[in-house]
Design a protein around this motif. Structure first.
Motif, PDB file in Angstrom:
ATOM      1  N   HIS A   1       0.801  -1.078   0.100  1.00 13.02           N
ATOM      2  CA  HIS A   1      -0.179   0.031   0.143  1.00 13.02           C
ATOM      3  C   HIS A   1       0.740   1.238  -0.101  1.00 13.02           C
ATOM      4  O   HIS A   1       0.599   2.192  -0.718  1.00 13.02           O
TER       5      HIS A   1
ATOM      6  N   TYR B   1      -2.209  -0.331  -3.842  1.00 10.75           N
ATOM      7  CA  TYR B   1      -3.669  -0.281  -3.526  1.00 10.75           C
ATOM      8  C   TYR B   1      -3.774   0.617  -2.369  1.00 10.75           C
ATOM      9  O   TYR B   1      -2.641   0.835  -1.708  1.00 10.75           O
ATOM     10  N   GLU B   2      -4.992   0.870  -2.275  1.00 11.16           N
ATOM     11  CA  GLU B   2      -5.484   1.558  -1.152  1.00 11.16           C
ATOM     12  C   GLU B   2      -5.216   1.014   0.294  1.00 11.16           C
ATOM     13  O   GLU B   2      -5.393  -0.314   0.273  1.00 11.16           O
ATOM     14  N   LEU B   3      -5.294   1.776   1.154  1.00 13.41           N
ATOM     15  CA  LEU B   3      -5.519   1.244   2.741  1.00 13.41           C
ATOM     16  C   LEU B   3      -6.857   0.747   2.978  1.00 13.41           C
ATOM     17  O   LEU B   3      -7.905   1.324   2.463  1.00 13.41           O
ATOM     18  N   ASP B   4      -6.849  -0.567   3.250  1.00 10.88           N
ATOM     19  CA  ASP B   4      -8.352  -1.174   3.441  1.00 10.88           C
ATOM     20  C   ASP B   4      -8.347  -2.202   4.607  1.00 10.88           C
ATOM     21  O   ASP B   4      -7.478  -2.296   5.415  1.00 10.88           O
ATOM     22  N   SER B   5      -9.561  -2.774   4.655  1.00 10.50           N
ATOM     23  CA  SER B   5     -10.006  -3.626   6.158  1.00 10.50           C
ATOM     24  C   SER B   5      -8.869  -4.781   5.894  1.00 10.50           C
ATOM     25  O   SER B   5      -8.692  -5.612   6.968  1.00 10.50           O
ATOM     26  N   MET B   6      -8.460  -5.223   4.724  1.00  8.04           N
ATOM     27  CA  MET B   6      -7.229  -6.581   4.745  1.00  8.04           C
ATOM     28  C   MET B   6      -6.243  -6.018   5.400  1.00  8.04           C
ATOM     29  O   MET B   6      -5.688  -6.828   6.507  1.00  8.04           O
ATOM     30  N   ILE B   7      -5.626  -4.863   5.203  1.00  4.03           N
ATOM     31  CA  ILE B   7      -4.461  -4.434   6.057  1.00  4.03           C
ATOM     32  C   ILE B   7      -4.577  -4.282   7.515  1.00  4.03           C
ATOM     33  O   ILE B   7      -4.123  -4.880   8.553  1.00  4.03           O
ATOM     34  N   MET B   8      -5.944  -3.742   7.861  1.00  2.00           N
ATOM     35  CA  MET B   8      -6.149  -3.675   9.214  1.00  2.00           C
ATOM     36  C   MET B   8      -6.672  -4.984  10.052  1.00  2.00           C
ATOM     37  O   MET B   8      -6.360  -5.211  11.168  1.00  2.00           O
TER      38      MET B   8
ATOM     39  N   TRP C   1      -5.745   4.495  13.076  1.00  4.53           N
ATOM     40  CA  TRP C   1      -6.512   4.870  11.765  1.00  4.53           C
ATOM     41  C   TRP C   1      -8.009   4.672  11.990  1.00  4.53           C
ATOM     42  O   TRP C   1      -8.712   5.486  11.538  1.00  4.53           O
TER      43      TRP C   1
ATOM     44  N   LYS D   1     -12.844   7.280  13.084  1.00  2.00           N
ATOM     45  CA  LYS D   1     -13.798   7.101  12.264  1.00  2.00           C
ATOM     46  C   LYS D   1     -14.784   6.734  13.393  1.00  2.00           C
ATOM     47  O   LYS D   1     -15.930   6.571  12.878  1.00  2.00           O
TER      48      LYS D   1
END
Length: 198
Positions: free
Chosen positions: A39, A44-51, A95, A99
């Motif tokens: 990322h 690719y964008e920061l997403d729930s997979m990375i989190m 992160w 939110k």
């Protein structure tokens, strides 16, 4: 008649037969670091997979490995895995907290995150010094991780996006080294010989 003074003291030796927790810790760190830095490199964008990886593999799995290293009387391993596991959990919190309804006003600035990364870089530099008494693989992991933290901190301090991308590619190398360390230790132990050098 024997008195209690005639009893000779006995030494009890406890043999540790538990498995090596380091491959799990290296895997948790390595896989999560590779994915985040793909990322950072802009792929690719920061997403729930990375989190998700950050919470469960980077965070919980590493902390679990660190606690097992503590039981094995390995201060370096216990400190490293527990600290970097906590790093991943704290990073995901940074992160996600903004939110939430209660955390909107606590969003971290790029400067604040830069200081966070710089402090982790300084800690990692000292841990790298510790690896000079350990194997070459750990020296590579901790050296590249030190460079990664400093590059990311500098990128956030200056707003230089090119540095962020460079850090991403450097971080893939760092994570790859840790991933290799996991595989090497597991395969070497299973085969009872050095298949992959460390």
């Amino acid at each position: 008649m024997n008195s209690t003074n005639d009893v000779s003291p006995q030494t009890i030796i406890i043999k540790d037969t538990t498995g090596n927790p380091a491959p799990l810790g290296l895997l948790g760190f390595g896989m999560t670091t590779i994915l985040l830095n793909i990322h950072n490199a802009g792929i690719y964008e920061l997403d729930s997979m990375i989190m998700g990886m950050g919470i469960f593999m980077g965070g919980i799995a590493q902390i679990f490995a660190g606690l097992q290293e503590w039981k094995k009387n390995n201060t370096f391993g216990a400190t490293a895995f527990t600290a970097y596991g906590s790093f991943w959990l704290s990073l995901v919190a940074i992160w996600l907290i903004p939110k939430t309804s209660f955390g909107v006003e606590y969003k971290s600035s790029e400067t604040a995150v830069a200081w966070y990364l710089l402090l982790w870089g300084i800690f990692t530099l000292f841990m790298f010094i510790g690896t000079l008494k350990l194997n070459r693989l750990l020296q590579v992991v901790f050296f590249t991780l030190t460079v990664l933290f400093f590059l990311l901190a500098l990128s956030d301090f200056t707003g230089n996006k090119s540095l962020h991308i460079i850090a991403g590619y450097e971080g893939i190398i760092c994570g790859g080294a840790a991933f290799y360390g996991c595989v090497a230790q597991v395969i070497n132990e299973v085969h009872g010989r050095k298949v992959f050098p460390l």
